[in-house]
Design a protein around this motif. Structure first.
Motif, short mmCIF file in Angstrom:
data_model
loop_
_atom_site.label_atom_id
_atom_site.label_comp_id
_atom_site.label_asym_id
_atom_site.label_seq_id
_atom_site.Cartn_x
_atom_site.Cartn_y
_atom_site.Cartn_z
N ILE A 197 0.87 -1.17 0.00
CA ILE A 197 0.00 0.00 0.00
C ILE A 197 0.91 1.22 0.00
O ILE A 197 2.12 1.10 0.22
CB ILE A 197 -0.94 0.02 1.22
CG1 ILE A 197 -0.16 0.12 2.53
CG2 ILE A 197 -1.87 -1.19 1.24
CD1 ILE A 197 -1.02 0.33 3.77
N LEU A 241 -8.80 -2.11 3.09
CA LEU A 241 -8.78 -1.68 1.71
C LEU A 241 -9.82 -2.44 0.91
O LEU A 241 -10.18 -3.56 1.24
CB LEU A 241 -7.39 -1.93 1.10
CG LEU A 241 -6.22 -1.26 1.82
CD1 LEU A 241 -4.92 -1.64 1.14
CD2 LEU A 241 -6.39 0.25 1.84
N GLU A 244 -9.65 -6.37 0.32
CA GLU A 244 -8.72 -6.99 1.24
C GLU A 244 -9.32 -7.02 2.65
O GLU A 244 -10.39 -6.48 2.89
CB GLU A 244 -7.38 -6.23 1.26
CG GLU A 244 -6.77 -6.00 -0.12
CD GLU A 244 -6.49 -7.27 -0.89
OE1 GLU A 244 -6.46 -8.35 -0.28
OE2 GLU A 244 -6.31 -7.19 -2.12
N CYS A 246 -7.45 -6.33 6.01
CA CYS A 246 -6.23 -6.01 6.77
C CYS A 246 -6.45 -6.20 8.26
O CYS A 246 -7.42 -5.68 8.81
CB CYS A 246 -5.82 -4.57 6.53
SG CYS A 246 -5.22 -4.23 4.87
N GLN A 249 -2.12 -2.25 9.32
CA GLN A 249 -1.39 -1.65 8.22
C GLN A 249 -0.39 -0.65 8.75
O GLN A 249 -0.50 -0.17 9.88
CB GLN A 249 -2.35 -0.97 7.25
CG GLN A 249 -3.07 0.25 7.82
CD GLN A 249 -4.04 0.85 6.81
OE1 GLN A 249 -4.79 0.14 6.16
NE2 GLN A 249 -4.02 2.16 6.70
N GLY A 256 5.08 0.79 2.60
CA GLY A 256 3.74 0.62 3.12
C GLY A 256 3.23 -0.79 2.90
O GLY A 256 3.46 -1.40 1.85
N CYS A 258 -0.17 -3.67 4.00
CA CYS A 258 -1.35 -4.18 4.70
C CYS A 258 -1.06 -5.63 5.01
O CYS A 258 -0.70 -6.40 4.11
CB CYS A 258 -2.60 -4.05 3.82
SG CYS A 258 -3.81 -5.40 3.98
N ASN A 260 -2.63 -8.73 5.30
CA ASN A 260 -3.93 -9.25 4.91
C ASN A 260 -4.20 -10.59 5.60
O ASN A 260 -3.34 -11.48 5.59
CB ASN A 260 -3.97 -9.44 3.39
CG ASN A 260 -5.35 -9.73 2.88
OD1 ASN A 260 -6.32 -9.13 3.31
ND2 ASN A 260 -5.44 -10.68 1.95
#
Length: 571
Positions: A197, A241, A244, A246, A249, A256, A258, A260
């Motif tokens: 991200i 997101l 997704e 997360c 994050q 960056g 996340c 998941n």
């Protein structure tokens, strides 16, 4: 045939789109949260979520006078925290222990297979690299430093998305006079894989992203945060997101990411061991089966307790659905239009997306509002809201998410608990269940039947179509049961039954035992949608009498049962 087609079309229209699972298989990996932003859309998700203020470390206060805001953070209990007005609270995420004398830390995380063989986990890295509200504490006054959660690996063990497991264990509490007091404990183990991200690096002065000028999250605004158009006022939780799921994050190894959520590759058993400077209080609630819990006082000069929690991952049904308000069945339209029907926005549902889309008169007209309800898993109104949706989704789960987690029941959940079941000094017991929704607090003592009752709710069918079977475990200090029933120290015995909404009693497998001051009771293999689990304790040659006072009826059990003052024995 025409009616069958109509029902099928109705179920399809309000079910929403989810991840894809093989035909006949449960959906687990790939489940995503609701993300519908259309004006007039009414949606719901029944899924237990971690409290926003317990997923990362922070210390600060709730509310301040100028301007009033929900949270105001600080960074050092001996520094800027002294400038914060109001009651200081904290959440501290625990790091791995570095030595045998470290406290407020994770001692070990162990995977255990069906044969009993153990694989000890290894700390891999912190995630994120740094929490946006990390702080410096002082264990001598009861508050550890708060940092980020961690990633662990287990040699030879993987999941469907890789080999990393996100481990988050933490304590929360508040300042009382000159010291801090731990009130709650929470922990979870989740398979994860990183998804890139945008990197978000905070400017230390403006506290907005150097890269984009936006606010990095999740975090809480600082009490002295500069007043700018981009500054945060209050709390920003973790963002899921689109597409997704997360669990957390932030920046990871400079980029960056996340983390998941992924599915466990199969049912797994874990043991998590932590050291704390003091006992958490009250009751624990777990999302794992076949639990084992042990508490060991730390040896001098250390103070506190070592807690060992073991259990098997369990699949918890999640239900996600929704439709435009105009397409909702009439009964659901009426329910959401009824003010105070359920807790939430204007008394409707568990929560809502108040800032996504609004039209004219949106406060009174759901067709002019984007409304998403997220009922608390531990609420009677959440059970009622789930039951309202089940007929329109075929009484079937959207997904069955494999889970391993535990947390302390909140003060709000404990509000109506019997005084005998409250313990202000140590853990009183633990309840674990795989139900979607469940009663708030520990089991409730039903005076009219002399039973400890616990109400649960879930769809009748798994996401793959098979019948969903329930799991319930109760571990409690024996002294609490004796307090409830007025028993002596004679050995306890118990019976357990599961009564469905039609009054039918059944239970597949049950186990009852008492050892070392703890009583353990379990029920497995019962059906849904909204059964009540009932436990009755007896002791020695006990007997029961029914006591009546006006319209109040209560069953008293004991060797020599006596009705409370003002009540009479019903003959």
């Amino acid at each position: 045939m025409a009616w069958t087609c109509l029902i099928s079309l109705l179920l399809l229209s309000i079910s929403g789109v989810n991840g894809v699972a093989a035909e006949g298989a449960d959906l687990d990996d790939g489940y995503v949260r609701p993300d519908k932003k259309d004006l007039g859309y009414v949606g719901v998700e029944f899924r237990q979520q971690d409290s926003d203020n317990q997923i990362y470390s922070w210390v600060g206060t709730e509310g301040r006078s100028e301007p009033l805001q929900e949270f105001a953070a600080c960074s050092d209990v001996h520094g800027d925290c002294k400038l914060v007005r109001g009651e200081i609270e904290f959440t501290a995420i625990l790091p791995p222990c570095q030595s045998a004398t470290d406290n407020y830390c994770i001692v070990e995380v162990v995977s255990i297979d069906a044969s009993g063989s153990e694989v000890k986990g290894s700390f891999h890295s912190y995630f994120p690299d740094r929490g946006l509200n990390d702080f410096v504490g002082d264990e001598s006054i009861g508050i550890p430093s708060g940092g980020p959660a961690s990633l662990w690996v287990f040699p030879g063990i993987s999941h469907v998305g890789g080999d990393k497991f996100f481990v988050r264990a933490g304590v929360s509490g508040k300042k009382q006079k000159s010291k801090y007091v731990t009130q709650t404990f929470q922990a979870g183990i989740t398979p994860v894989s990183p998804i890139p991200i945008p990197t978000c690096t905070e400017d230390p002065i403006t506290r907005v992203s150097i890269e984009s000028g936006s606010i990095c999250s999740p975090r809480i605004s600082y009490f002295d945060e500069p007043e700018t158009t981009n500054s945060l006022r209050g709390r920003m939780g973790a963002i899921s997101l689109g597409g997704e799921d997360c669990v957390m994050q932030g920046n990871y190894q400079g980029e960056g990411a996340c983390m998941n959520r992924r599915a466990f590759s199969s049912e797994m058993r874990f043991r998590l061991v932590v050291r704390l400077g003091e006992y958490p209080k009250g009751w624990l609630h777990g999302r794992f089966s076949n639990p084992e819990v042990n508490f060991t006082d730390l040896l001098a000069p250390m103070k506190g307790v070592q807690i060992s929690l073991s259990g098997n991952t369990t699949a918890v049904p999640v239900l996600k659905s929704g439709a435009s308000y105009a397409e909702l069945p009439a009964k659901l339209q009426a329910a959401y239009n009824r003010v105070n029907k359920w807790v939430g926005f204007q008394g409707r549902g568990g929560c809502c997306g108040t800032g996504i889309a609004r039209g004219e008169n949106w406060e009174n007209d759901l067709s002019q509002f984007n409304y998403l309800s997220y009922p608390s898993a531990w609420s009677d109104h959440g059970i009622d809201e789930l039951n309202a949706w089940l007929p329109y989704v075929g009484d079937k789960a959207t997904a069955n998410l494999s889970t391993w987690s535990v947390r302390t029941l909140s003060t709000e959940e404990m509000a109506e608990a019997d005084n005998c079941l409250k313990d202000e000094k140590k853990i009183a017991g633990i309840v674990t269940t795989n139900a979607t929704q469940y009663s708030p607090g520990p089991p409730k003592f039903n005076g009219s039947t002399g039973t400890l009752d616990y109400r649960v709710a879930a769809p009748h069918y798994r996401s793959g179509g098979d019948t969903f079977l329930g799991m319930y475990n109760l571990i409690m200090r024996s002294e609490l049961a004796r307090c409830l029933y007025g028993f002596s120290n004679a050995p306890l015995s118990a019976s357990i039954s599961v009564v469905d909404e039609k009054g039918v009693t059944s239970v597949g497998t049950k186990n009852i035992s008492e050892k070392d001051g703890w009583i353990k009771i379990a029920a497995y293999g019962f059906g849904f949608s909204t059964p009540t689990i009932k436990i009755r304790f007896t002791s020695g040659k006990s007997k029961s009498i029914v006591c009546v006072k006006g319209k109040t009826v209560r069953t008293i059990t004991g060797v020599k049962p006596v009705c409370p003052k003002g009540s009479k024995v019903r003959k």
